[in-house]
Design a protein around this motif. Structure first.
Motif, short mmCIF file in Angstrom:
data_model
loop_
_atom_site.label_atom_id
_atom_site.label_comp_id
_atom_site.label_asym_id
_atom_site.label_seq_id
_atom_site.Cartn_x
_atom_site.Cartn_y
_atom_site.Cartn_z
N ARG A 7 51.24 44.62 -20.63
CA ARG A 7 51.16 43.38 -21.41
C ARG A 7 50.34 42.33 -20.67
O ARG A 7 49.46 41.70 -21.26
CB ARG A 7 52.57 42.86 -21.69
CG ARG A 7 52.59 41.57 -22.49
CD ARG A 7 54.04 41.19 -22.84
NE ARG A 7 54.04 39.98 -23.63
CZ ARG A 7 54.23 38.75 -23.14
NH1 ARG A 7 54.43 38.58 -21.85
NH2 ARG A 7 54.22 37.70 -23.93
N ALA A 8 50.62 42.14 -19.39
CA ALA A 8 49.89 41.14 -18.61
C ALA A 8 48.40 41.47 -18.53
O ALA A 8 47.55 40.58 -18.65
CB ALA A 8 50.49 41.05 -17.20
N THR A 9 48.08 42.74 -18.37
CA THR A 9 46.68 43.16 -18.30
C THR A 9 45.98 42.92 -19.62
O THR A 9 44.87 42.40 -19.67
CB THR A 9 46.58 44.64 -17.88
OG1 THR A 9 47.26 44.82 -16.64
CG2 THR A 9 45.14 45.08 -17.73
N ASN A 54 39.27 48.16 -18.02
CA ASN A 54 38.46 48.28 -16.81
C ASN A 54 39.30 48.12 -15.52
O ASN A 54 38.95 47.35 -14.63
CB ASN A 54 37.30 47.27 -16.83
CG ASN A 54 36.23 47.62 -15.82
OD1 ASN A 54 36.01 48.79 -15.50
ND2 ASN A 54 35.56 46.62 -15.29
N VAL A 55 40.42 48.83 -15.50
CA VAL A 55 41.30 48.86 -14.33
C VAL A 55 41.65 50.31 -14.01
O VAL A 55 41.59 51.17 -14.89
CB VAL A 55 42.60 48.05 -14.55
CG1 VAL A 55 42.31 46.58 -14.79
CG2 VAL A 55 43.44 48.62 -15.68
N ASP A 58 46.16 53.68 -11.72
CA ASP A 58 47.17 53.34 -10.71
C ASP A 58 47.59 51.88 -10.80
O ASP A 58 48.73 51.54 -10.50
CB ASP A 58 46.65 53.64 -9.30
CG ASP A 58 46.61 55.13 -9.02
OD1 ASP A 58 47.64 55.79 -9.23
OD2 ASP A 58 45.55 55.61 -8.58
N PHE A 59 46.70 51.00 -11.23
CA PHE A 59 47.06 49.60 -11.41
C PHE A 59 48.08 49.45 -12.53
O PHE A 59 49.08 48.76 -12.38
CB PHE A 59 45.81 48.76 -11.71
CG PHE A 59 46.11 47.32 -11.97
CD1 PHE A 59 46.41 46.46 -10.92
CD2 PHE A 59 46.13 46.81 -13.26
CE1 PHE A 59 46.71 45.11 -11.15
CE2 PHE A 59 46.42 45.47 -13.50
CZ PHE A 59 46.71 44.63 -12.44
N LEU A 60 47.83 50.11 -13.66
CA LEU A 60 48.78 50.05 -14.78
C LEU A 60 50.13 50.65 -14.40
O LEU A 60 51.17 50.23 -14.90
CB LEU A 60 48.21 50.74 -16.01
CG LEU A 60 47.00 50.07 -16.66
CD1 LEU A 60 46.46 50.93 -17.80
CD2 LEU A 60 47.34 48.68 -17.15
N LEU A 61 50.10 51.64 -13.51
CA LEU A 61 51.33 52.30 -13.08
C LEU A 61 52.01 51.58 -11.91
O LEU A 61 52.97 52.08 -11.35
CB LEU A 61 51.04 53.76 -12.70
CG LEU A 61 50.56 54.63 -13.85
CD1 LEU A 61 50.10 55.99 -13.34
CD2 LEU A 61 51.64 54.78 -14.91
N GLU A 62 51.47 50.41 -11.54
CA GLU A 62 52.01 49.56 -10.49
C GLU A 62 52.02 50.24 -9.11
O GLU A 62 52.92 50.04 -8.32
CB GLU A 62 53.42 49.08 -10.85
CG GLU A 62 53.45 48.21 -12.08
CD GLU A 62 54.80 47.60 -12.36
OE1 GLU A 62 55.63 47.50 -11.44
OE2 GLU A 62 55.01 47.21 -13.51
N SER A 73 40.91 46.48 -4.89
CA SER A 73 41.57 45.30 -5.43
C SER A 73 41.21 45.17 -6.90
O SER A 73 40.10 45.54 -7.31
CB SER A 73 41.18 44.04 -4.66
OG SER A 73 39.81 43.78 -4.84
N VAL A 74 42.13 44.66 -7.67
CA VAL A 74 41.93 44.51 -9.11
C VAL A 74 42.08 43.03 -9.44
O VAL A 74 43.07 42.40 -9.09
CB VAL A 74 42.95 45.34 -9.91
CG1 VAL A 74 42.76 45.15 -11.40
CG2 VAL A 74 42.84 46.82 -9.54
N ASP A 75 41.07 42.49 -10.10
CA ASP A 75 41.05 41.07 -10.42
C ASP A 75 41.59 40.84 -11.83
O ASP A 75 40.83 40.61 -12.78
CB ASP A 75 39.63 40.52 -10.29
CG ASP A 75 39.57 39.01 -10.45
OD1 ASP A 75 40.58 38.35 -10.14
OD2 ASP A 75 38.52 38.51 -10.87
N VAL A 76 42.92 40.94 -11.96
CA VAL A 76 43.58 40.73 -13.24
C VAL A 76 44.76 39.81 -13.00
O VAL A 76 45.58 40.07 -12.11
CB VAL A 76 44.08 42.07 -13.85
CG1 VAL A 76 44.94 41.83 -15.07
CG2 VAL A 76 42.90 42.97 -14.21
#
Length: 91
Positions: A7-9, A54-55, A58-62, A73-76
């Motif tokens: 949701r945040a992404t 565009n992430v 692994d970012f979505l999976l925390e 690093s992910v800029d979200v």
């Protein structure tokens, strides 16, 4: 949790739930179940969501520690408005 990160992404990327659902080829209600935590996407949809936003998956999976160990690093922004309370059912 995955649903909160998703949701945040989505919000950070400026997508509506409808636009996201359309982009990955599912109906709105099905996508809403991802964000509510009722269900989780299969690998194909997870990959499509990551590509759309565009992430890394692994970012979505925390898996932030894993990404950090790789120097990724992910800029979200993970700040988003609070969820609306669910309507109470009258008994």
């Amino acid at each position: 949790m995955f649903n909160d990160r998703l949701r945040a992404t989505r919000i950070s990327c400026g997508f509506t739930q409808q636009k996201t659902a359309d982009a990955i080829g599912i109906n709105l209600r099905h996508y809403q179940k991802y964000e509510s935590g009722e269900i989780e996407p299969d690998l194909k949809r997870l990959s499509e969501l990551a590509s759309l936003f565009n992430v890394p998956t692994d970012f979505l999976l925390e898996r932030d520690d894993y990404l950090k160990a790789l120097g990724v690093s992910v800029d979200v922004s993970l700040k988003c408005p609070p969820r609306r309370p669910k309507p109470q059912k009258n008994l």
